[in-house]
Motif scaffolding. Sequence first.
Motif, mmCIF file in Angstrom:
data_model
loop_
_atom_site.group_PDB
_atom_site.id
_atom_site.type_symbol
_atom_site.label_atom_id
_atom_site.label_comp_id
_atom_site.label_asym_id
_atom_site.label_seq_id
_atom_site.Cartn_x
_atom_site.Cartn_y
_atom_site.Cartn_z
ATOM 1 N N GLY A 18 0.848 -1.181 0.000
ATOM 2 C CA GLY A 18 0.000 0.000 0.000
ATOM 3 C C GLY A 18 0.880 1.227 0.000
ATOM 4 N N ALA A 22 -0.823 3.702 4.892
ATOM 5 C CA ALA A 22 -2.087 3.031 4.583
ATOM 6 C C ALA A 22 -2.546 2.111 5.712
ATOM 7 N N ILE A 98 -5.790 -0.014 1.492
ATOM 8 C CA ILE A 98 -6.240 1.302 1.035
ATOM 9 C C ILE A 98 -7.012 1.942 2.191
ATOM 10 N N PRO A 99 -6.561 3.097 2.698
ATOM 11 C CA PRO A 99 -7.236 3.692 3.852
ATOM 12 C C PRO A 99 -8.617 4.240 3.510
ATOM 13 N N ASP A 108 -2.294 4.999 -5.095
ATOM 14 C CA ASP A 108 -2.987 3.705 -5.137
ATOM 15 C C ASP A 108 -3.024 3.155 -6.562
#
Length: 303
Positions: A18, A22, A98-99, A108
């Motif tokens: 990530g 993340a 992925i936050p 991303d």
Amino acid sequence: MSPPEQPPHRSGFVALVGRPNAGKTTLTNALVGEKVGIVSNRPQTTRHAIRGVVHKPHGQIVLVDTPGLHKPKSLLGRRLNDVVRDTLADVDVIVFCIPADQPVGTGDAFIARQLREVKAPIVVVVTKTDAASKKQVAEQLIAASALVEAAEVVPLSAVGGDQVELLEDLLIGLLPDGPPLYPEEQTTDEDVERQLAELVREAALEKVRQEVPHSLAVSIEEIVRRPDAGRGELVEVHALLHVERNSQKPMLLGKGGQIIKAIGSEARAGMETLLGARVHLELHVTVLGEWQDDPKKLNRLGY
């Protein structure tokens, strides 16, 4: 009546990837059930692949927490990206973090393009759901699903523990049949010296601001163990905090040495928990000019 057939034991390697920040290391620590990697809100906190081991009756997950993939601005940055790419080539499953609280962006998309080359199944994990609204989480699940072809998409909160066990079961189900790869009592393959250095760096990242975090490296110069007057063992740890410029030294030292004392106090507490012994910690700040772009200095620091 014969007993029900037990499911096969599964084991293998799972890489967490990530962009920086993340939530990869927080998730690694949550899955393992203890701290195996340092955490801060600064990019480039993780600088090498950290292995954490999750033990379950029906499987063993060897997690490889990788540095955040990013557009590098230094030789160190290029080497960190190489660590990630080397890891991706040799794992059984990939977890793409992925936050939930930040929009899907170019970072991303860059990682998604790298993942098109790998053969391992991908699980997309939308992290930090505790920091986002339900609407944000729903939108992020849709956006994340569009980035890569994933075996599963899971929203979770590593901090709150929400859906962490579900992710464990999903990952074990994607691993090949096989015996445990590590003994049950082992939760990481990090050597003690590196763990001690990382505890110092973690404490420093919390105490300093401005440009110091990217320019900071820590090395352990000496570890001495000796009897502690009837209280078991005393461990003396001598560590160097390396910065790139003379102007950065005062930022780490602080007025009257207040900041370096606070760093030492926080790091020592973590060391005593790790080692199960009383620790005497000595910290010194040194200038290692432009080490992030010097191959010899990077090698010396273990990057």
